[in-house]
Design an enzyme around this catalytic site. Structure first.
Site: not given
Length: 234
Positions: A118-119, A186-187
């Protein structure tokens, strides 16, 4: 594949002399791969080693080379159905899958999923596990899609553990629609959960209005109707 026959001299004796051993390596990484092979297999005089180059992108990406064993363990078509990815123009995550966005962020990929950080990570490791088909949200799934959900979880868990994480100390789940930022399923896998800051703990609070754990989602999905869902790829 290109073929290269090589002989090695070594004081070790873990393989039989005069036998031929076929080993695959990724093109462009010959020197490092030979060194690893010598260290791991302890090559001996008299044995012939045939090295075959692999050029397939998924297996030979720098990220996948750190995930030994996952390719065979998670070989499947549960999401793709054996077809090329069904992508949506303008979707950020579809851009990562197709390669139009930078692939440097990818940690692991195969025909069914892409996994990356994740960003805005909520802890040391914050993996996003996304299907290679464009699926809007978890609400697009029906009871028939339980195997897809289980696949996302199981392969994400395996990658997390390869990176030194512990699933029992992780926060795993989905932001519940409409509280999601990107419309591509998205998990989240966040490790360690205890490393999350105050605001992250609120955003990823288990089974709240905003966030549902994997276990809760699996139970919810098992009670859903069977059949197609119009939300899947719209």
């Amino acid at each position: 594949m290109k073929k290269l026959n090589l002989k090695f001299n070594s004081k070790f004796a873990n393989v039989k002399r005069s036998h031929i051993h076929d080993i695959q390596y990724c093109e462009g990484y010959m020197t490092g791969f030979i060194i690893q092979t010598v260290l791991r297999n302890r090559l001996v005089p008299g044995a012939t080693y045939r090295f075959f180059t692999r050029t397939d992108q998924a297996t030979c990406s720098p990220s996948n080379r750190q995930m030994d064993g996952l390719e065979e363990e998670f070989k499947s078509d549960v999401i793709s159905g054996g077809q090329p990815p069904a992508l949506k123009d303008g979707c950020v995550f579809c851009g990562i899958i197709s390669g139009t966005d930078s692939k440097d962020k990818i940690i692991y990929q195969n025909s069914e999923v892409v996994i990356f950080q994740d960003i805005r990570p909520a802890s040391r490791d914050h993996l996003l596990v996304i299907p290679t088909n464009h699926i809007r949200t978890i609400k697009a799934f029906t009871r028939d899609d339980v195997p897809k959900l289980e696949y996302l979880y199981n392969i994400g868990k395996a990658v997390l553990e390869k990176r030194g994480g512990d699933i029992s100390q992780s926060r795993v789940g989905f932001h519940w629609p409409p509280f999601h930022s990107i419309e591509h399923l998205h998990l989240h896998m966040i490790y360690p959960a205890e490393g999350m800051g105050f605001f992250s703990r609120q955003i990823y609070r288990p089974n709240s209005l905003f966030f549902a754990t994997y276990e809760w989602t699996l139970d919810w999905l098992a009670k859903r109707p069977n059949g197609n869902n119009s939300e899947a790829q719209s």
